[in-house]
Design an enzyme around this catalytic site. Structure first.
Site, PDB file in Angstrom:
ATOM      1  N   ASP A 118     -22.033   9.274  -6.521  1.00 31.46           N
ATOM      2  CA  ASP A 118     -22.129   8.866  -7.915  1.00 31.46           C
ATOM      3  C   ASP A 118     -21.497   7.488  -8.147  1.00 31.46           C
ATOM      4  OD1 ASP A 118     -21.869  11.924  -7.718  1.00 31.46           O
ATOM      5  OD2 ASP A 118     -22.755  11.640  -9.701  1.00 31.46           O
ATOM      6  N   LYS A 119     -22.017   6.784  -9.151  1.00 29.37           N
ATOM      7  CA  LYS A 119     -21.453   5.485  -9.501  1.00 29.37           C
ATOM      8  C   LYS A 119     -20.247   5.641 -10.415  1.00 29.37           C
ATOM      9  CE  LYS A 119     -22.288   1.081 -11.796  1.00 29.37           C
ATOM     10  NZ  LYS A 119     -23.235   0.185 -12.490  1.00 29.37           N
TER      11      LYS A 119
END
Length: 784
Positions: free
Chosen positions: A422-423
Site C-alpha cells: 500500500d502507498k
C-alpha cells in the site's frame, strides 16, 4: 438518475432469499450509510416484485441528514452497487464489489488511513517470519530453498520473465558507484570516476592474447593479406572522394575445425574492430563493419573501436563508457543507434559523473531462459545479490525502487520483491537488489531517510525474489471516528464490533481485489488501461494513462498539456522527477513518436512488472465481477461445474491438472465446502467452470472484445497464462482493542466506549494477494 436495482446478501443461510423464483427486495436497514432512496416515479414493478438483476427502476439519491460518509451521494451509491457487469447510464462497470457480503451482521462506521501510521503492513516471508523482526546477524533460512516456497496462485514465473525490450533510456539523475567500466586502452581515459590504478586493471587480459593468437592461427602471407585488406577498408572510409563505398569481401578460405573458426572470429574482431566476419559453408569471410562506420559518425573513432572490442569480448559484469557528452539530443541519437543495432545484446543508460557531466554507460543484457551453460560458465557468472528489508512511508513500492536505483546507480529492474504494498501506509517488505554489495547499500544512510525510506537486515543473497514468494502479510490497523450506522439503534457499538469480528472469523469474506488494485479515486482506473493494452489499442492506452485528475498540481497540469498538444518533450519539462512511469513513457514517445509503433516502444520502455500490472488489473476486475456473479447465482452452495483444487500436489502435474470440476454426484453428497471453491483469473491457459459462471466469462469477455484465451501480447512482450483464486478467505489471529484519542488502550470490557473520538486497533494477517480493506469492509459493512 437511473439505477439498476440490486440485492444485498443478508440471509442467515448465506444465499439470496427467493420467493417464487424472485429475489426479495432490498432491506432498508442494509442500505449504504449516508444514502437514502426516494421513489422518483412509480416503476412498472412493485417494490416487492423486482429481481436482483433485470428490472430498471427509477430512483433518486439523497444524502442522509447529518451524514459525513459521502462527499458525493451518487459516487457513494455507485461504489456500493452489487453490479454484475450491468452499468447505470455509462460504459464503466464497478470494479470493486464491496457491497456483496457473506455475513449478515449490520456492521459499523469508521475512517481508515487517516494517517499513514494508521495502516502498518508487515510482510511474512516464506518461512513465517515477520521481515521487520529479522536481524542481519540471524538472517532468514537458506535463500536457496526460497524458490521452492511458491505461492498458491500459480502463475508460471518462467512464462512471465520475458526478455527485456530492445530499448534504452536516457536517465540523468544517477551516479556510477559499482562495477567495472570496460574500454580499450585508448578509451580508458573516458571512464567515469576511476583512478589510474583502476584503469589499468580494467584492460581485458585477452586483448593482447588474441593478437598473438591471430598470428598463430594464420600463416604469414594470409596474415599480411588480411592486414592489407584492413588498410584498404580504412583508406576507403577516410577518402572523401570515395565516401560510402566499401571494398570487396576477403576470404580466409575454409576452416574446418569449429573451435579454430571461433578463435579466428574473435581474434580478427579484437585486432580490427572495424571489420566483420561471417562463416559461409565453413569458409570465413571478412568484410567492412558498416555498423562501426556508422557509429563513427556519432562518436570518435577511438570510442567506436573500444565499443566494438567491448561488444566482442562479452565479459560478464563489464560495462563500457563513452566520453562525457553535454548535448542531450546527441546522447539521444547515440542511445537510439545502439538500441537499433545492438539492442538484443546490450542496454544503455546515461549517468552523471563526479563533474556532473552526463556519460552513456553500456552493459550486456541478461540472458533470460538460457539453460545451456557449462560448469565453467556458471562459475564465472555468479551474480551479486543483496537482500534487505525495505521500510517505506506514504510511498508506492515502485517510487521507492526508483529512488533507490538512482542512488545506487542500477536499473529499477535490478530489484526483485514478492509484491506491491500500500502507498498510504507504513510497510515493511523483503527485497533483493542485483549488482550491489551489502556494504554499498549500507552507505546510503540518511540520504534515503529523508524520502521516507529505510533499509535494514542487509545481507548477501544467492538469488532474486519472485512475486508471490511469501506466506502473507500482517496488518496493524487503526479505525478512527467509530460510530453506529445512522439507522442502527438496537445495539451498542461494542456489541456490533464483537458480532462483526466473530462472524468474519467464522465465515470469512469474499476474496475481492481491493479498490487500490484499480487506482482508487482516479478518473481513469488501471483496468481500463489494461483492457486497451489487451485489445492492442496502444495509442488509446497512452491517452488513458495520461488522463488528468480534476486538480491543478504539476503532475495533472503536465498531463493536461500532453493530451492537448501531444508534445512529449514539453511535457517532460513540466513533469516532476518522481513520476517514474510517466517519465519513461514520455521519453520513448519523444524518441519514437505518438503512433501505434511509437506507443508500443513507449510501453516497452516501462519495466515488465509495471506493464503487466495494468493487464492484471483488468483480469482482477473480471475476477471480482465473476465472484459476485457466482455468489448471486448460487449463493454459498458448492454446485456442479464449480472448480476446486484437487489433492494432487505432484511437481510433474500442470496447474490445470490440479483443478477438479465438481460433479453432480459430489454436489448431491455435499462433498465440498464453499471455502474450497476457486474462481479462475482470466488467461490463455486456464480452465473455466462448466456451469453458468463459465458461460458468464465467455459473454463478459466478448463484451470487451476479447476471447476466453486471448491473453498473449507479443508486441508488448506480455503473456498472461492465468491462475486461480479462492472465492472466500479468512483472517488469521484476528484481534482488536479500543483506543482513545491519545491511543491509550481501554480494553474490551463490558463498558462501551463513550468518547466520540474512540478508535479501534485491529490486528490480523492474511494470505498473499488478499486485501485488508476488503476484510475490513466485510467486518464494517461499508465501502472503505
Amino acid at each position: 438518475m437511473k439505477v439498476v436495482c440490486t440485492h444485498f446478501l443478508s440471509s442467515a443461510s448465506l444465499s439470496p432469499p427467493q420467493l417464487d423464483g424472485r429475489f426479495l427486495p432490498v432491506a432498508p436497514a442494509l442500505l449504504p450509510p449516508g444514502v437514502l432512496l426516494r421513489r422518483a416515479d412509480r416503476p412498472k414493478c412493485s417494490q416487492g416484485d423486482f429481481r436482483a438483476i433485470g428490472y430498471n427502476c427509477n430512483w433518486s439519491v439523497a444524502p442522509a441528514v447529518g451524514s459525513r460518509r459521502c462527499a458525493s451521494p451518487q459516487k457513494s451509491l455507485d461504489s456500493r452497487l452489487y453490479n454484475i457487469g450491468m452499468e447505470e447510464d455509462s460504459d464503466r462497470a464497478v470494479a470493486f464489489h464491496s457491497c456483496t457480503y457473506v455475513n449478515d451482521h449490520i456492521g459499523f462506521c469508521g475512517s481508515l488511513k487517516t494517517f499513514p501510521k494508521d495502516f502498518v503492513v508487515t510482510e511474512i516471508n516464506a518461512f513465517g517470519q515477520l521481515v521487520n523482526e529479522i536481524t542481519a546477524d540471524s538472517p532468514n533460512k537458506s535463500c536457496e530453498s526460497l524458490s521452492e516456497q511458491a505461492g498458491f496462485c500459480q502463475q508460471d514465473p518462467k512464462r512471465l520473465r520475458l526478455s527485456r525490450p530492445e530499448l534504452c533510456t536516457d536517465e540523468e539523475y544517477c551516479n556510477i558507484r559499482d562495477g567495472d567500466v570496460h574500454c580499450s586502452p585508448e578509451c580508458l581515459s573516458f571512464s567515469v570516476g576511476e583512478s589510474e590504478e583502476h584503469k589499468a586493471d580494467n584492460v581485458p587480459e585477452n586483448h593482447l592474447a588474441k593478437a598473438v593468437t591471430l598470428d598463430s592461427l594464420l600463416d604469414r602471407p594470409l596474415r599480411e593479406q588480411l592486414g592489407q585488406f584492413a588498410c584498404r577498408v580504412k583508406d576507403m572510409w577516410e577518402s572523401k572522394s570515395e565516401q560510402g563505398l566499401t571494398p570487396d569481401e576477403f576470404s580466409l578460405g575454409p576452416v574446418l575445425d569449429k573451435k579454430n573458426r571461433a578463435s579466428l572470429h574473435g581474434a580478427i574482431r579484437q585486432e580490427y574492430p572495424f571489420l566483420a566476419t561471417v562463416t559461409k559453408c565453413g569458409e570465413i569471410i571478412v568484410k567492412a563493419n558498416q555498423d562501426y562506420h556508422d557509429l563513427c559518425q556519432l562518436v570518435s573513432e577511438e570510442e567506436a573501436c573500444g565499443f566494438m572490442k567491448f561488444l566482442d569480448a562479452k565479459l560478464e559484469q563489464s560495462k563500457f563508457a563513452f566520453r562525457p557528452d553535454g548535448d542531450k539530443e546527441h546522447r539521444k541519437m547515440v542511445h537510439h543507434f545502439i538500441s537499433k543495432k545492438f539492442g538484443k545484446l546490450v542496454e544503455t543508460k546515461s549517468f552523471t559523473d563526479a563533474q556532473q557531466k552526463a556519460v552513456i554507460i553500456v552493459r550486456f543484457r541478461e540472458k533470460s531462459g538460457s539453460r545451456k551453460r557449462t560448469a565453467v560458465d556458471s562459475g564465472m557468472r555468479k551474480e551479486i545479490y543483496t537482500a534487505f528489508t525495505l521500510r517505506k512511508e506514504n510511498l508506492e513500492t515502485l517510487e521507492a525502487i526508483s529512488f533507490l536505483s538512482a542512488e545506487l546507480g542500477v536499473l529499477p529492474s535490478d530489484f526483485s520483491y514478492t509484491g506491491i504494498k500500500d502507498k498510504k501506509a507504513i510497510t515493511y517488505q523483503a527485497m533483493v537488489v542485483k549488482k550491489v554489495t551489502p556494504e554499498r547499500l549500507k552507505e546510503l544512510g540518511n540520504t534515503i531517510g529523508k524520502k521516507g525510506i529505510g533499509v535494514s537486515n542487509v545481507h548477501s543473497a544467492s538469488q532474486p525474489l519472485r512475486l508471490g514468494q511469501l506466506q502473507g502479510n500482517h496488518f496493524d490497523i487503526i479505525v478512527r471516528d467509530l460510530k453506529l450506522k445512522s439507522n442502527d439503534c438496537s445495539a451498542s457499538l461494542k456489541e456490533r464490533i464483537y458480532e462483526a469480528t466473530e462472524n468474519v472469523k467464522k465465515n470469512g469474506f469474499i476474496n475481492f481485489y481491493g479498490p487500490q488494485r484499480f487506482g482508487q479515486r482516479q478518473t481513469i482506473q488501471t483496468d481500463q488501461i489494461g483492457l486497451a493494452l489487451l485489445n492492442e489499442e496502444l495509442v488509446k492506452a497512452v491517452k488513458l494513462f495520461f488522463t488528468p485528475e480534476d486538480s491543478d498540481d504539476p503532475v495533472n497540469k503536465a498531463k493536461k498539456y500532453f493530451l492537448q498538444t501531444e508534445d512529449a518533450k514539453g511535457t517532460l519539462a513540466m513533469l516532476p522527477d518522481f513520476k517514474v512511469r510517466e517519465t519513461m513513457l514520455l521519453r520513448a514517445l519523444n524518441r519514437y513518436g505518438i503512433n501505434h509503433e511509437g506507443c508500443a516502444r513507449g510501453w516497452l520502455s516501462i519495466p515488465h512488472s509495471m506493464r503487466i500490472f495494468y493487464v492484471h488489473a483488468y483480469c482482477s476486475k473480471i475476477w471480482n465481477e465473476a465472484a459476485s456473479y457466482r455468489i448471486k447465482i448460487y449463493g454459498t452452495r458448492v454446485v456442479t461445474g464449480d472448480l476446486i483444487f484437487s489433492g494432487t500436489r505432484s511437481e510433474s502435474c500442470s496447474l490445470n491438472d490440479k483443478v477438479h470440476v465438481v460433479t453432480a454426484a459430489e454436489e448431491e453428497a455435499n462433498e465440498y465446502a464453499i471455502n474450497q471453491v476457486i474462481i479462475p483469473m482470466a488467461g490463455y491457459n486456464i480452465r473455466y467452470p462448466t456451469n453458468k459462471v463459465g458461460e458468464w466469462y465467455c459473454k463478459r469477455l466478448a463484451r470487451d472484445g476479447l476471447q476466453m484465451h486471448q491473453f498473449r501480447l507479443p508486441s508488448l512482450q506480455l503473456n498472461v497464462p492465468g491462475c486461480y483464486r479462492h472465492l472466500l478467505k479468512y483472517p488469521r489471529d484476528l484481534s482488536y482493542r479500543f483506543l482513545k484519542s491519545n491511543e491509550e488502550p481501554v480494553g474490551t470490557g463490558d463498558n462501551s466506549p463513550k468518547d466520540p473520538e474512540t478508535s479501534l486497533s485491529v490486528s490480523f494477517w492474511l494470505d498473499p494477494s488478499c486485501y485488508a480493506t476488503v476484510c475490513l469492509g466485510e467486518i464494517m459493512k461499508c465501502n472503505l
